[in-house]
Write an enzyme that holds these catalytic residues in place. Structure first.
Site, PDB file in Angstrom:
ATOM      1  N   GLU A  43       0.820  -1.205   0.000  1.00 50.77           N
ATOM      2  CA  GLU A  43       0.000   0.000   0.000  1.00 50.77           C
ATOM      3  C   GLU A  43       0.856   1.259   0.000  1.00 50.77           C
ATOM      4  OE1 GLU A  43      -3.057   0.430  -0.581  1.00 50.77           O
ATOM      5  OE2 GLU A  43      -3.700  -1.665  -0.524  1.00 50.77           O
ATOM      6  N   TYR A 126      -6.468   6.665   4.181  1.00 45.88           N
ATOM      7  CA  TYR A 126      -6.594   5.655   3.123  1.00 45.88           C
ATOM      8  C   TYR A 126      -5.805   4.399   3.448  1.00 45.88           C
ATOM      9  CZ  TYR A 126      -5.557   2.801  -0.813  1.00 45.88           C
ATOM     10  OH  TYR A 126      -5.381   1.686  -1.591  1.00 45.88           O
ATOM     11  N   ASP A 144      -9.607   5.265  -2.768  1.00 43.50           N
ATOM     12  CA  ASP A 144      -8.429   5.728  -3.498  1.00 43.50           C
ATOM     13  C   ASP A 144      -8.892   6.424  -4.780  1.00 43.50           C
ATOM     14  OD1 ASP A 144      -9.163   3.677  -5.243  1.00 43.50           O
ATOM     15  OD2 ASP A 144      -7.078   3.098  -5.624  1.00 43.50           O
TER      16      ASP A 144
END
Length: 314
Positions: A43, A126, A144
């Site tokens: 990520e 996020y 996202d």
């Protein structure tokens, strides 16, 4: 504004999930045996970086540092060196800092809740939601760029989402997220993949979309965006110059003397110049600008002054 009747939501969720089952890319961080640490690394790396560039670096990173403790045991500079040319190298520093915090406060195990994940250095809304969802199966609203774009078109009839995330977008994302945990994780992954492969920013492949017949943007006649997204220039920018300096530091096994950054190549022995240093000199930056870049890298923690010159952080 949500223009798609919520009576259609169950069928939309099901059809996108079925599409994902048939078309999802086989990515290693999606594997059932991928560790939460592997998901967290992916990520961070995938922020503003395409999958094709992340894949080899992610694999090398996990081979070298399979756990947070393994990364925390090495200097932060090694994380920056291994980051190589992924760009935005401060992400490497944040990942190293997160690994250190995980090792010190969570017994080396990546925490599973959104709140705990957000307490880690450099982990925002996020990333915390994505890791909680994809590593631990937690129901979390993941938003996202790809998800924002799909939901803007599908539910609001907009060609593109607003330039920055709004409260209305978060409310919409919350409202369409399945209530059941497994379904919510599937939705997050499915919509993200749909945005990456089909509902792209510039040339959406609407004929391949599994919910084309229920898309508010299609129903509205595919209106044009209200703004034009700005690309990120590279040539001649400070980002290019910072990248060139970082390449010099990554390639060097010892500190690089400060004056070597400024000495004209004709005054240096050709054999003494590394390829990255040759490239830096070829950019022909003004000395005052280059000095500012060097100082900024030190201020950002990506480099440090030593008695013998500039080096990656210890």
């Amino acid at each position: 504004m949500d223009r798609t009747p919520h009576s259609l939501l169950p069928s939309i969720q099901l059809d996108i999930a079925d599409w994902f089952s048939d078309h999802a890319r086989q990515l290693p961080w999606r594997s059932a045996d991928c560790s939460p640490w592997g998901v967290l690394v992916s990520e961070i790396m995938l922020q503003q970086t395409p999958v094709v560039r992340v894949l080899p670096r992610w694999q090398q990173w996990l081979e070298r540092w399979p756990t947070p403790a393994a990364l925390a045991a090495e200097p932060a500079g090694e994380a920056v060196r291994a980051w190589d040319r992924l760009g935005y190298p401060r992400r490497a520093l944040r990942l190293h800092a997160a690994a250190s915090r995980i090792t010190e406060e969570y017994d080396g195990e990546v925490p599973s809740t959104v709140a705990e994940l957000k307490s880690l250095p450099g982990i925002g809304d996020y990333t915390a939601a994505a890791v909680a969802a994809f590593a631990f199966g937690v129901r979390a609203t993941v938003v996202d760029t790809n998800i924002r774009r799909v939901e803007a078109r599908l539910f609001s009839g907009l060609a593109l989402p607003s330039p920055s995330l709004t409260a209305a977008e978060m409310t919409l994302a919350d409202s369409v997220l399945p209530l059941e945990e497994a379904g919510s994780v599937r939705w997050n992954a499915s919509v993200m993949e749909l945005g990456a492969l089909v509902c792209t920013a510039r040339s959406p492949k609407c004929s391949d979309c599994p919910v084309r017949d229920r898309c508010a943007w299609i129903a509205a006649g595919e209106p044009e965006p209200t703004y034009q997204p700005k690309g990120q220039p590279w040539a001649g920018t400070d980002r290019q110059l910072r990248g060139a300096v970082m390449a010099v530091l990554r390639a060097a096994s010892t500190p690089t003397p400060w004056d070597v950054f400024f000495t004209p190549p004709v005054l240096l022995h050709e054999a003494s110049l590394s390829k990255p240093l040759k490239h830096l000199h070829a950019l022909g930056s003004e000395p005052s600008r280059l000095e500012r870049i060097l100082e900024d890298l030190v201020k950002d923690g990506l480099a440090e002054r030593t008695e013998n010159g500039l080096a990656l952080p210890a």
